[in-house]
Design an enzyme around this catalytic site. Structure first.
Site, PDB file in Angstrom:
ATOM      1  N   PHE A 231       0.841  -1.196   0.000  1.00 56.11           N
ATOM      2  CA  PHE A 231       0.000   0.000   0.000  1.00 56.11           C
ATOM      3  C   PHE A 231       0.879   1.251   0.000  1.00 56.11           C
ATOM      4  O   PHE A 231       0.694   2.146  -0.823  1.00 56.11           O
ATOM      5  CB  PHE A 231      -0.947   0.013   1.209  1.00 56.11           C
ATOM      6  CG  PHE A 231      -1.855   1.214   1.188  1.00 56.11           C
ATOM      7  CD1 PHE A 231      -3.004   1.193   0.426  1.00 56.11           C
ATOM      8  CD2 PHE A 231      -1.530   2.380   1.878  1.00 56.11           C
ATOM      9  CE1 PHE A 231      -3.829   2.308   0.355  1.00 56.11           C
ATOM     10  CE2 PHE A 231      -2.343   3.495   1.807  1.00 56.11           C
ATOM     11  CZ  PHE A 231      -3.492   3.462   1.049  1.00 56.11           C
TER      12      PHE A 231
ATOM     13  N   ASN B 105      -2.117  -8.654  -8.809  1.00 57.24           N
ATOM     14  CA  ASN B 105      -1.096  -7.665  -9.152  1.00 57.24           C
ATOM     15  C   ASN B 105       0.161  -8.366  -9.617  1.00 57.24           C
ATOM     16  O   ASN B 105       0.506  -9.445  -9.154  1.00 57.24           O
ATOM     17  CB  ASN B 105      -0.831  -6.721  -7.970  1.00 57.24           C
ATOM     18  CG  ASN B 105       0.317  -7.189  -7.093  1.00 57.24           C
ATOM     19  OD1 ASN B 105       1.490  -6.994  -7.415  1.00 57.24           O
ATOM     20  ND2 ASN B 105      -0.016  -7.842  -5.982  1.00 57.24           N
TER      21      ASN B 105
ATOM     22  N   GLY C  53       5.783  -6.146  -9.550  1.00 59.96           N
ATOM     23  CA  GLY C  53       7.193  -6.457  -9.754  1.00 59.96           C
ATOM     24  C   GLY C  53       8.135  -5.530  -9.001  1.00 59.96           C
ATOM     25  O   GLY C  53       9.166  -5.108  -9.528  1.00 59.96           O
ATOM     26  N   PHE C  54       7.782  -5.239  -7.733  1.00 60.12           N
ATOM     27  CA  PHE C  54       8.651  -4.408  -6.884  1.00 60.12           C
ATOM     28  C   PHE C  54       8.981  -3.057  -7.515  1.00 60.12           C
ATOM     29  O   PHE C  54      10.148  -2.691  -7.670  1.00 60.12           O
ATOM     30  CB  PHE C  54       9.972  -5.119  -6.542  1.00 60.12           C
ATOM     31  CG  PHE C  54       9.868  -6.256  -5.554  1.00 60.12           C
ATOM     32  CD1 PHE C  54       8.711  -6.486  -4.826  1.00 60.12           C
ATOM     33  CD2 PHE C  54      10.961  -7.082  -5.322  1.00 60.12           C
ATOM     34  CE1 PHE C  54       8.633  -7.528  -3.900  1.00 60.12           C
ATOM     35  CE2 PHE C  54      10.900  -8.128  -4.405  1.00 60.12           C
ATOM     36  CZ  PHE C  54       9.741  -8.350  -3.702  1.00 60.12           C
TER      37      PHE C  54
ATOM     38  N   SER D 181       7.308 -12.696  -3.103  1.00 63.10           N
ATOM     39  CA  SER D 181       6.597 -12.061  -4.207  1.00 63.10           C
ATOM     40  C   SER D 181       6.670 -12.963  -5.429  1.00 63.10           C
ATOM     41  O   SER D 181       7.752 -13.429  -5.798  1.00 63.10           O
ATOM     42  CB  SER D 181       7.214 -10.711  -4.554  1.00 63.10           C
ATOM     43  OG  SER D 181       6.695 -10.293  -5.814  1.00 63.10           O
TER      44      SER D 181
ATOM     45  N   ASN E 293       6.272 -11.967  -8.361  1.00 66.14           N
ATOM     46  CA  ASN E 293       6.461 -11.123  -9.548  1.00 66.14           C
ATOM     47  C   ASN E 293       7.909 -10.760  -9.862  1.00 66.14           C
ATOM     48  O   ASN E 293       8.174  -9.969 -10.753  1.00 66.14           O
ATOM     49  CB  ASN E 293       5.618  -9.850  -9.409  1.00 66.14           C
ATOM     50  CG  ASN E 293       4.145 -10.199  -9.257  1.00 66.14           C
ATOM     51  OD1 ASN E 293       3.630 -11.030  -9.999  1.00 66.14           O
ATOM     52  ND2 ASN E 293       3.484  -9.585  -8.284  1.00 66.14           N
ATOM     53  N   THR E 294       8.853 -11.315  -9.097  1.00 66.44           N
ATOM     54  CA  THR E 294      10.271 -11.172  -9.424  1.00 66.44           C
ATOM     55  C   THR E 294      10.768 -12.588  -9.719  1.00 66.44           C
ATOM     56  O   THR E 294      10.829 -13.415  -8.802  1.00 66.44           O
ATOM     57  CB  THR E 294      11.050 -10.538  -8.254  1.00 66.44           C
ATOM     58  OG1 THR E 294      10.559  -9.205  -8.057  1.00 66.44           O
ATOM     59  CG2 THR E 294      12.543 -10.490  -8.531  1.00 66.44           C
TER      60      THR E 294
ATOM     61  N   LYS F  55       8.500 -13.198   5.426  1.00 64.06           N
ATOM     62  CA  LYS F  55       7.159 -13.286   4.819  1.00 64.06           C
ATOM     63  C   LYS F  55       7.150 -14.388   3.776  1.00 64.06           C
ATOM     64  O   LYS F  55       7.960 -14.379   2.847  1.00 64.06           O
ATOM     65  CB  LYS F  55       6.774 -11.943   4.195  1.00 64.06           C
ATOM     66  CG  LYS F  55       5.359 -11.960   3.605  1.00 64.06           C
ATOM     67  CD  LYS F  55       4.885 -10.568   3.269  1.00 64.06           C
ATOM     68  CE  LYS F  55       3.491 -10.577   2.661  1.00 64.06           C
ATOM     69  NZ  LYS F  55       3.038  -9.220   2.323  1.00 64.06           N
TER      70      LYS F  55
ATOM     71  N   ASN G 130       1.929 -13.933   1.601  1.00 62.26           N
ATOM     72  CA  ASN G 130       1.900 -13.064   0.426  1.00 62.26           C
ATOM     73  C   ASN G 130       0.746 -13.510  -0.501  1.00 62.26           C
ATOM     74  O   ASN G 130      -0.062 -14.358  -0.117  1.00 62.26           O
ATOM     75  CB  ASN G 130       3.252 -13.150  -0.296  1.00 62.26           C
ATOM     76  CG  ASN G 130       3.639 -11.816  -0.909  1.00 62.26           C
ATOM     77  OD1 ASN G 130       2.820 -11.193  -1.584  1.00 62.26           O
ATOM     78  ND2 ASN G 130       4.865 -11.378  -0.688  1.00 62.26           N
TER      79      ASN G 130
ATOM     80  N   GLY H  70      -6.946 -10.715  -1.497  1.00 60.96           N
ATOM     81  CA  GLY H  70      -8.342 -10.424  -1.188  1.00 60.96           C
ATOM     82  C   GLY H  70      -9.110 -11.676  -0.787  1.00 60.96           C
ATOM     83  O   GLY H  70      -8.522 -12.716  -0.491  1.00 60.96           O
TER      84      GLY H  70
END
Ligand SMILES: Cc1cc2nc3c(=O)[nH]c(=O)nc-3n(C[C@H](O)[C@H](O)[C@H](O)COP(=O)(O)O)c2cc1C
Length: 363
Positions: free
Chosen positions: A62, A109, A112-113, A172, A174-175, A213, A242, A265
């Site tokens: 956020f 989402n 990607g950091f 994550s 996304n990396t 995490k 995550n 969500g």
């Protein structure tokens, strides 16, 4: 102010492209006049050597660049986790990269950091250092880094002096390749160096709790390893979880669900809560857990606590439920304390963990 925001601004924000809505919200928070609500002392907790006024935090993603931590504390969050912060600034993936699943109340989402980088975040947090409140920093490696472990080490050295706690984010989706660091020898080596670095900077930074995490997509065999290593290396806590790369069968917005990225969500709630309970039974009280993933009601927050969370965090639920969700959760927790004739939430932590681990695996 919060009621005003939820009634008038939120419908407008929901009509905007998600990232534009987010940028507008951050800007509104920069200028909002907010007076912190006084929390009932029964919601307070002392964990990791920190005094939490209430157990509800805002999850990272956020406020990635620490633009509004004090406004978030004034909204009534018990703690803020900024980030993910990478050593050097990076733009992340091309837009669009955030998608709302309106009917499912989920978000996908693949940011990607995107990060303004550690120097910018350091300057912002140093400027508010005297303001108090619990502000943790979530750290991650640059996508093009040739030595990702070195990135985490460098970030701890740099940011520990301004962080209430540090979260090592290896989860994550996304990396590319990042989540491989959650496994076996790589994780053991990384956490050994992370803890050694944290200990080395104590004279400048004080004792900074280090949390890990994790992804909800780990197998239970991998989770055995992760918890075993975390305990052996004496980290201070685990955050579960995550976003997921899985797509629950019940998702209705199938077209959006096909977008690559991490799902958060309501559709994440069952899996993340199951993984939390599975983590709780393996940790055996060695350190506290933070439960995150799909909290969108008082009942959902309570379910996380009963599954093993000492603290909870939320993000996506705020998009669909608005800022009023925070007060709703606090009221629900207090009602439950009265109902259970309990003095503290800690009495409820983990009471359902064993039962949750016996349920059918969430689809
Ligand atoms: C748009 C977006 C960006 C996120 N960025 C990050 C991040 O930078 N670092 C991180 O650890 N988690 C990030 N997350 C994951 C959240 O912190 C949280 O773990 C996840 O969304 C589950 O909680 P929720 O269902 O309440 O959103 C992000 C989530 C969303 C929706």
């Amino acid at each position: 102010m919060i009621g005003f925001f939820d009634r008038l601004a939120r419908p407008l924000l929901r009509a905007l492209e998600p990232e534009n809505a987010h940028a507008l919200t951050i800007n509104a928070l920069k200028f909002a006049f907010l007076r912190p609500p006084a929390d009932d002392p029964r919601l307070a907790a002392r964990l990791f050597g920190l005094n939490f006024k209430n157990p509800i935090g805002i999850a990272p993603g956020f406020d990635k660049n620490a633009e509004v931590p004090d406004a978030l504390l004034r909204l009534g969050f018990g703690f803020v986790e900024v980030g993910t912060v990478t050593p050097r600034p990076q733009g992340g993936n091309p837009r669009p990269r955030v998608f709302r699943l309106e009917t499912d109340e989920g978000v996908i989402n693949r940011l990607g950091f995107n990060s303004a980088g550690a120097s910018v975040v350091l300057a912002r947090l140093a400027a508010r250092a005297q303001a108090g409140g619990i502000v943790g920093v979530n750290i991650g490696a640059n996508r093009d880094s040739s030595d990702r472990t070195a990135d985490y080490i460098q970030l701890i050295e740099k940011l520990a002096p301004v962080a209430s706690f540090i979260t090592v984010n290896l989860s994550s989706p996304n990396t590319p390749g990042l989540r491989d660091l959650q496994h076996g020898l790589m994780l053991d080596n990384l956490l050994a160096r992370v803890v050694a670095t944290r200990n080395r900077v104590v004279p400048q930074a004080g004792h900074t709790p280090v949390l890990l995490k994790i992804a909800p997509d780990l197998s239970l065999i991998d989770l055995d390893d992760v918890v075993g290593i975390a305990r052996a290396r004496h980290i201070d806590g685990i955050i579960v979880s995550n976003t997921t790369i899985s797509r629950p069968a019940a998702l209705r917005d199938r077209a959006t669900a096909a977008q690559p990225g991490g799902l958060s969500g309501r559709p994440l709630f069952a899996l993340a809560t199951r993984m939390l309970a599975e983590t709780y039974v393996r940790v055996e009280g060695a350190f506290p857990l933070i439960g995150v993933g799909g909290i969108d009601s008082g009942e959902a927050a309570l379910a996380k606590i009963r599954a093993g969370a000492d603290l909870v965090q939320l993000y996506s639920g705020l998009i669909f439920r608005g800022l009023g969700l925070l007060a709703e959760i606090k009221n629900a927790l207090l009602r439950e304390l009265e109902h259970e004739n309990a003095d503290r939430l800690s009495e409820l932590v983990g009471t359902d963990a064993a039962a949750v681990t016996a349920e059918k695996w969430p689809e």
